[in-house]
Design an enzyme around this catalytic site. Structure first.
Site, PDB file in Angstrom:
ATOM      1  N   SER A 238       0.863  -1.177   0.000  1.00 13.35           N
ATOM      2  CA  SER A 238       0.000   0.000   0.000  1.00 13.35           C
ATOM      3  C   SER A 238       0.900   1.228   0.000  1.00 13.35           C
ATOM      4  O   SER A 238       2.071   1.148   0.393  1.00 13.35           O
ATOM      5  CB  SER A 238      -0.878  -0.002   1.251  1.00 13.35           C
TER       6      SER A 238
ATOM      7  N   TYR B 282     -10.103  11.255   6.472  1.00 16.34           N
ATOM      8  CA  TYR B 282     -11.167  10.412   7.028  1.00 16.34           C
ATOM      9  C   TYR B 282     -12.107  11.233   7.927  1.00 16.34           C
ATOM     10  O   TYR B 282     -13.313  11.016   7.945  1.00 16.34           O
ATOM     11  CB  TYR B 282     -10.565   9.261   7.829  1.00 16.34           C
TER      12      TYR B 282
END
Length: 253
Positions: A139, A151
Protein backbone atom coordinates in the site's frame (compact mmCIF):
# COMPACT_ATOMS: atom_id res chain seq x y z
CA UNK A 1 5.66 -26.43 -22.36
CA UNK A 2 4.82 -26.28 -18.65
CA UNK A 3 1.85 -24.04 -17.79
CA UNK A 4 2.52 -21.14 -15.46
CA UNK A 5 0.77 -21.61 -12.12
CA UNK A 6 -0.29 -18.60 -10.06
CA UNK A 7 -1.41 -18.97 -6.44
CA UNK A 8 -3.36 -16.03 -5.00
CA UNK A 9 -4.26 -15.64 -1.34
CA UNK A 10 -7.34 -13.63 -0.41
CA UNK A 11 -8.72 -14.62 -3.80
CA UNK A 12 -12.36 -14.10 -2.86
CA UNK A 13 -11.91 -10.42 -2.02
CA UNK A 14 -12.50 -7.37 -4.21
CA UNK A 15 -9.02 -7.26 -5.77
CA UNK A 16 -8.31 -10.97 -5.34
CA UNK A 17 -11.18 -11.85 -7.69
CA UNK A 18 -9.87 -9.43 -10.30
CA UNK A 19 -6.36 -10.90 -10.05
CA UNK A 20 -7.76 -14.40 -10.55
CA UNK A 21 -9.83 -13.39 -13.57
CA UNK A 22 -6.91 -11.57 -15.20
CA UNK A 23 -4.42 -14.40 -14.81
CA UNK A 24 -6.99 -16.88 -16.11
CA UNK A 25 -7.37 -14.76 -19.26
CA UNK A 26 -3.60 -14.76 -19.64
CA UNK A 27 -3.50 -18.56 -19.74
CA UNK A 28 -2.24 -19.25 -16.24
CA UNK A 29 -3.42 -22.11 -14.08
CA UNK A 30 -4.90 -20.16 -11.17
CA UNK A 31 -5.05 -21.53 -7.63
CA UNK A 32 -7.21 -19.36 -5.40
CA UNK A 33 -6.92 -19.49 -1.61
CA UNK A 34 -9.36 -17.92 0.81
CA UNK A 35 -10.91 -18.68 4.19
CA UNK A 36 -14.43 -17.90 2.91
CA UNK A 37 -15.52 -21.14 1.21
CA UNK A 38 -19.02 -19.94 0.32
CA UNK A 39 -17.72 -16.85 -1.46
CA UNK A 40 -15.20 -18.96 -3.36
CA UNK A 41 -17.81 -21.44 -4.54
CA UNK A 42 -20.21 -18.66 -5.56
CA UNK A 43 -17.53 -16.84 -7.54
CA UNK A 44 -15.58 -19.59 -9.24
CA UNK A 45 -17.70 -22.68 -9.85
CA UNK A 46 -16.97 -24.43 -13.18
CA UNK A 47 -14.00 -22.27 -14.21
CA UNK A 48 -11.47 -23.92 -16.51
CA UNK A 49 -7.81 -23.87 -15.39
CA UNK A 50 -8.94 -22.82 -11.94
CA UNK A 51 -8.97 -24.48 -8.53
CA UNK A 52 -9.95 -23.00 -5.19
CA UNK A 53 -8.82 -24.01 -1.73
CA UNK A 54 -10.08 -23.02 1.70
CA UNK A 55 -7.25 -22.42 4.12
CA UNK A 56 -6.51 -20.41 7.25
CA UNK A 57 -3.09 -19.12 6.27
CA UNK A 58 -2.40 -17.98 9.85
CA UNK A 59 -2.10 -21.65 10.91
CA UNK A 60 1.09 -23.43 9.87
CA UNK A 61 -0.56 -26.84 9.84
CA UNK A 62 -3.22 -25.55 7.45
CA UNK A 63 -0.60 -24.04 5.13
CA UNK A 64 1.42 -27.25 5.19
CA UNK A 65 -1.69 -29.25 4.28
CA UNK A 66 -2.41 -26.79 1.47
CA UNK A 67 1.15 -27.10 0.19
CA UNK A 68 0.98 -30.90 0.21
CA UNK A 69 -2.31 -30.89 -1.74
CA UNK A 70 -1.07 -28.47 -4.36
CA UNK A 71 2.46 -29.81 -4.69
CA UNK A 72 1.16 -33.24 -5.76
CA UNK A 73 -0.07 -31.79 -9.06
CA UNK A 74 1.36 -28.31 -9.53
CA UNK A 75 4.53 -26.31 -9.24
CA UNK A 76 3.58 -22.79 -8.19
CA UNK A 77 5.94 -20.39 -9.95
CA UNK A 78 3.97 -17.23 -9.11
CA UNK A 79 2.79 -16.50 -5.56
CA UNK A 80 0.70 -13.40 -4.87
CA UNK A 81 0.38 -12.65 -1.15
CA UNK A 82 -2.81 -10.62 -1.24
CA UNK A 83 -4.72 -11.68 1.90
CA UNK A 84 -5.34 -8.84 4.35
CA UNK A 85 -7.86 -7.35 6.74
CA UNK A 86 -8.45 -3.67 6.10
CA UNK A 87 -10.63 -1.53 8.35
CA UNK A 88 -13.42 0.05 6.34
CA UNK A 89 -14.53 3.54 7.42
CA UNK A 90 -18.12 3.96 8.51
CA UNK A 91 -20.01 7.03 9.60
CA UNK A 92 -20.90 7.42 13.27
CA UNK A 93 -18.11 5.09 14.31
CA UNK A 94 -16.70 5.77 17.76
CA UNK A 95 -13.35 7.49 17.80
CA UNK A 96 -10.93 4.68 18.65
CA UNK A 97 -7.21 5.45 18.57
CA UNK A 98 -6.03 2.01 19.59
CA UNK A 99 -7.31 -1.32 18.28
CA UNK A 100 -8.10 -4.15 20.63
CA UNK A 101 -5.17 -6.47 21.17
CA UNK A 102 -7.09 -9.37 19.65
CA UNK A 103 -7.73 -7.29 16.52
CA UNK A 104 -4.05 -6.33 16.36
CA UNK A 105 -3.08 -10.02 16.53
CA UNK A 106 -5.65 -11.10 13.94
CA UNK A 107 -4.79 -8.41 11.40
CA UNK A 108 -1.02 -8.90 11.68
CA UNK A 109 -1.41 -12.68 11.57
CA UNK A 110 -3.33 -12.65 8.29
CA UNK A 111 -0.95 -10.36 6.41
CA UNK A 112 2.46 -10.91 7.97
CA UNK A 113 2.38 -14.40 9.43
CA UNK A 114 0.23 -15.65 6.56
CA UNK A 115 2.59 -14.27 3.92
CA UNK A 116 5.60 -15.64 5.79
CA UNK A 117 4.09 -19.13 5.94
CA UNK A 118 3.18 -19.10 2.26
CA UNK A 119 6.73 -18.11 1.39
CA UNK A 120 8.15 -20.70 3.78
CA UNK A 121 6.52 -23.54 1.85
CA UNK A 122 5.88 -22.36 -1.69
CA UNK A 123 8.95 -20.11 -1.84
CA UNK A 124 11.20 -22.96 -0.78
CA UNK A 125 9.76 -25.09 -3.58
CA UNK A 126 10.69 -22.31 -6.00
CA UNK A 127 14.22 -22.45 -4.61
CA UNK A 128 14.42 -26.16 -5.46
CA UNK A 129 13.29 -25.46 -9.03
CA UNK A 130 15.43 -22.31 -9.34
CA UNK A 131 12.46 -20.37 -10.65
CA UNK A 132 9.72 -18.17 -9.29
CA UNK A 133 8.22 -14.78 -8.59
CA UNK A 134 6.69 -13.78 -5.24
CA UNK A 135 4.59 -10.63 -5.27
CA UNK A 136 3.48 -9.11 -1.99
CA UNK A 137 0.60 -6.64 -2.06
CA UNK A 138 1.42 -3.52 -0.09
CA UNK A 139 0.00 0.00 0.00
CA UNK A 140 1.11 3.60 -0.27
CA UNK A 141 0.90 3.40 3.55
CA UNK A 142 4.08 1.32 3.40
CA UNK A 143 5.96 4.61 2.92
CA UNK A 144 3.65 7.31 4.30
CA UNK A 145 1.33 7.69 7.27
CA UNK A 146 -2.44 7.90 6.78
CA UNK A 147 -3.78 11.42 6.47
CA UNK A 148 -6.40 11.26 9.22
CA UNK A 149 -7.87 14.60 8.10
CA UNK A 150 -9.20 12.91 4.97
CA UNK A 151 -11.17 10.41 7.03
CA UNK A 152 -12.31 12.95 9.62
CA UNK A 153 -14.04 15.17 7.10
CA UNK A 154 -15.84 12.32 5.31
CA UNK A 155 -16.42 9.74 8.04
CA UNK A 156 -17.34 11.18 11.41
CA UNK A 157 -14.89 10.20 14.19
CA UNK A 158 -13.12 7.60 12.02
CA UNK A 159 -9.40 7.02 12.47
CA UNK A 160 -7.42 4.74 10.16
CA UNK A 161 -6.00 2.16 12.58
CA UNK A 162 -2.29 1.81 13.30
CA UNK A 163 -2.37 -1.88 12.38
CA UNK A 164 -2.68 -1.23 8.65
CA UNK A 165 0.40 0.99 8.56
CA UNK A 166 2.41 -1.46 10.68
CA UNK A 167 1.40 -4.35 8.42
CA UNK A 168 2.34 -2.61 5.18
CA UNK A 169 5.68 -1.42 6.55
CA UNK A 170 6.24 -4.97 7.78
CA UNK A 171 5.41 -6.40 4.36
CA UNK A 172 8.15 -4.25 2.89
CA UNK A 173 10.65 -5.69 5.38
CA UNK A 174 9.48 -9.20 4.51
CA UNK A 175 9.89 -8.42 0.81
CA UNK A 176 13.44 -7.12 1.14
CA UNK A 177 14.49 -9.95 3.42
CA UNK A 178 13.39 -12.75 1.12
CA UNK A 179 14.48 -10.91 -2.03
CA UNK A 180 18.00 -10.83 -0.65
CA UNK A 181 17.86 -14.43 0.57
CA UNK A 182 16.43 -15.91 -2.63
CA UNK A 183 18.12 -13.79 -5.31
CA UNK A 184 20.95 -16.23 -6.06
CA UNK A 185 18.40 -18.97 -6.76
CA UNK A 186 16.52 -17.02 -9.45
CA UNK A 187 13.51 -16.40 -7.23
CA UNK A 188 12.39 -12.79 -7.19
CA UNK A 189 10.41 -11.09 -4.44
CA UNK A 190 8.78 -7.71 -4.98
CA UNK A 191 5.97 -5.61 -3.54
CA UNK A 192 3.26 -3.71 -5.38
CA UNK A 193 1.90 -0.80 -3.35
CA UNK A 194 -1.30 0.78 -4.66
CA UNK A 195 -2.64 4.11 -3.60
CA UNK A 196 -6.42 4.57 -3.34
CA UNK A 197 -8.44 2.35 -5.70
CA UNK A 198 -11.95 3.33 -6.72
CA UNK A 199 -14.43 1.04 -4.99
CA UNK A 200 -17.76 2.58 -3.99
CA UNK A 201 -16.28 5.35 -1.80
CA UNK A 202 -18.52 8.25 -0.90
CA UNK A 203 -18.47 11.20 -3.31
CA UNK A 204 -17.16 13.47 -0.56
CA UNK A 205 -14.29 11.12 0.26
CA UNK A 206 -13.44 10.77 -3.44
CA UNK A 207 -13.21 14.54 -3.74
CA UNK A 208 -10.95 14.77 -0.67
CA UNK A 209 -8.66 12.06 -2.04
CA UNK A 210 -8.36 13.46 -5.55
CA UNK A 211 -7.28 16.78 -4.05
CA UNK A 212 -4.10 15.15 -2.69
CA UNK A 213 -3.28 13.08 -5.78
CA UNK A 214 -1.42 14.90 -8.59
CA UNK A 215 -3.25 12.89 -11.28
CA UNK A 216 -6.52 13.99 -9.61
CA UNK A 217 -8.15 10.56 -9.73
CA UNK A 218 -8.10 7.16 -8.07
CA UNK A 219 -6.68 4.11 -9.82
CA UNK A 220 -8.60 1.45 -11.65
CA UNK A 221 -7.82 -2.16 -10.60
CA UNK A 222 -6.44 -2.96 -14.06
CA UNK A 223 -3.68 -0.40 -13.48
CA UNK A 224 -2.56 -2.44 -10.48
CA UNK A 225 -2.93 -5.78 -12.20
CA UNK A 226 -0.80 -4.72 -15.16
CA UNK A 227 2.21 -4.25 -12.90
CA UNK A 228 1.56 -7.49 -11.03
CA UNK A 229 1.46 -9.36 -14.34
CA UNK A 230 4.74 -7.74 -15.42
CA UNK A 231 6.40 -8.86 -12.18
CA UNK A 232 5.01 -12.37 -12.68
CA UNK A 233 6.61 -12.74 -16.11
CA UNK A 234 10.13 -12.97 -17.47
CA UNK A 235 10.03 -9.37 -18.68
CA UNK A 236 10.89 -8.37 -15.10
CA UNK A 237 13.60 -11.00 -14.61
CA UNK A 238 16.16 -8.52 -13.20
CA UNK A 239 13.80 -6.82 -10.73
CA UNK A 240 13.81 -7.95 -7.12
CA UNK A 241 13.44 -6.42 -3.67
CA UNK A 242 11.47 -3.44 -4.96
CA UNK A 243 8.45 -1.66 -3.53
CA UNK A 244 6.73 -0.21 -6.58
CA UNK A 245 4.09 2.41 -5.85
CA UNK A 246 1.08 2.97 -8.09
CA UNK A 247 -0.41 6.08 -6.57
CA UNK A 248 -0.91 8.73 -9.22
CA UNK A 249 1.99 10.67 -7.68
CA UNK A 250 0.50 10.94 -4.21
CA UNK A 251 3.71 10.05 -2.35
CA UNK A 252 6.00 12.39 -4.32
CA UNK A 253 4.61 15.52 -2.67
Amino acid sequence: MRKNVCLITGGAGFLGRKYCEFFLKKGFMVLCVDKDKNKLIKTYTNKKNFKFFTCDITKEKSVLNLYNKINKNFFVNVLINNAAIDAVPFKKQNKIKFPKVQDWDKELDVSLKGSFLMIKYFGEEMIKKKEGSIINIGSDLSVIAPNQKLYKSSYKNYIKPVTYSVIKHGMLGLTKYFASLYAKDNVRVNMVSPGPIKNKQSSKFLKELTNVIPMERLSDPIEIIGLIYFLATKGSSYITGQNILIDGGRTII
